[in-house]
Design an enzyme around this catalytic site. Structure first.
Site, PDB file in Angstrom:
ATOM      1  N   VAL A   1       0.384  -1.037   0.298  1.00  0.00           N
ATOM      2  CA  VAL A   1      -0.147   0.243  -0.096  1.00  0.00           C
ATOM      3  C   VAL A   1       0.622   1.235  -0.001  1.00  0.00           C
ATOM      4  O   VAL A   1       2.201   1.344   0.159  1.00  0.00           O
ATOM      5  CB  VAL A   1      -0.768   0.109   1.473  1.00  0.00           C
ATOM      6  N   SER A   2       0.600   2.182  -0.548  1.00  0.00           N
ATOM      7  CA  SER A   2       1.039   3.631  -0.486  1.00  0.00           C
ATOM      8  C   SER A   2       1.537   4.057   0.786  1.00  0.00           C
ATOM      9  O   SER A   2       2.986   4.508   0.500  1.00  0.00           O
ATOM     10  CB  SER A   2       0.735   4.606  -1.922  1.00  0.00           C
ATOM     11  N   THR A   3       0.764   3.862   1.694  1.00  0.00           N
ATOM     12  CA  THR A   3       0.807   4.971   2.504  1.00  0.00           C
ATOM     13  C   THR A   3       0.263   4.196   3.742  1.00  0.00           C
ATOM     14  O   THR A   3      -0.365   3.348   4.252  1.00  0.00           O
ATOM     15  CB  THR A   3      -0.111   5.848   2.893  1.00  0.00           C
TER      16      THR A   3
ATOM     17  N   GLN B   1      -3.176   3.597   4.603  1.00  0.00           N
ATOM     18  CA  GLN B   1      -3.843   2.794   4.412  1.00  0.00           C
ATOM     19  C   GLN B   1      -3.777   1.018   5.005  1.00  0.00           C
ATOM     20  O   GLN B   1      -2.841   0.778   5.436  1.00  0.00           O
ATOM     21  CB  GLN B   1      -3.240   2.392   2.469  1.00  0.00           C
TER      22      GLN B   1
END
Length: 185
Positions: A8-10, A13
């Site tokens: 996941v990007s962050t 998330q």
């Protein structure tokens, strides 16, 4: 071995959706990270690529989890292919161990190559137009002290210094040194 890669990007998330979707594949080793996919400089991705061996299968939820650019995706797929590792994407329903999966990845690769070729052609056309207008002059020539060049060339040819050291002493890149060496012959 069945290996999963979840990203996941962050940190805000949640990766639970991806994990749940991949559980059906009897995953033996999980690689999970919370980091942007803008490039392939990701610790868990690197560790996984080093870990997998011939005959292993990597499962991903979708291709965007593995790479954000077609080039990065194709580089990873090529690396896996060279190692004899299969790749399965749930969302795109592509399995590189099947003839259809190989075909799909080949088509993706062909499209990426076509895009790259067109980009380079447009770049060449733009440079040609800029040269006609006198806007583009090209890269400035590298100037190197002839005495220093001759001294370092002698050291290089007698194997006292490496090509890396040669380029470093001249404060130029290796490709530039290669070009200068070719021009000198």
């Amino acid at each position: 071995m069945n290996v999963a890669y979840v990203r996941v990007s962050t940190v805000d998330q949640n990766e639970d959706r991806q994990i749940e979707a991949l559980k059906k594949h009897n995953i033996e080793k999980w690689y999970t990270e919370k980091v942007s996919g803008k490039n392939t400089n990701r610790p868990q991705l690197k560790e996984m690529l080093d870990f997998v061996r011939e005959g292993d299968t990597i499962y991903i939820h979708d291709f965007s989890r593995l790479a954000r650019s077609t080039k990065d995706l194709l580089d990873i797929v090529e690396q896996l292919t060279e190692k004899g590792v299969h790749l399965v994407s749930n969302k795109e329903n592509i399995d590189s161990s099947t003839p259809t999966g190989k075909l799909m990845l080949t088509m993706i690769g062909a499209i990426a190559e076509f895009e790259r070729t067109n980009l380079l052609e447009r770049q060449r056309e733009g440079i040609a137009v800029a040269k006609k207008k006198g806007v583009y002059k090209g890269r400035k020539a590298v100037s190197i002290d002839e005495t220093k060049w001759n001294d370092l060339l002698e050291q290089y040819t007698s194997r006292k210094i490496s090509k890396v050291e040669f380029a470093k002493q001249l404060d130029i890149s290796r490709p530039t040194l290669d070009k200068l060496l070719a021009d000198a012959q």
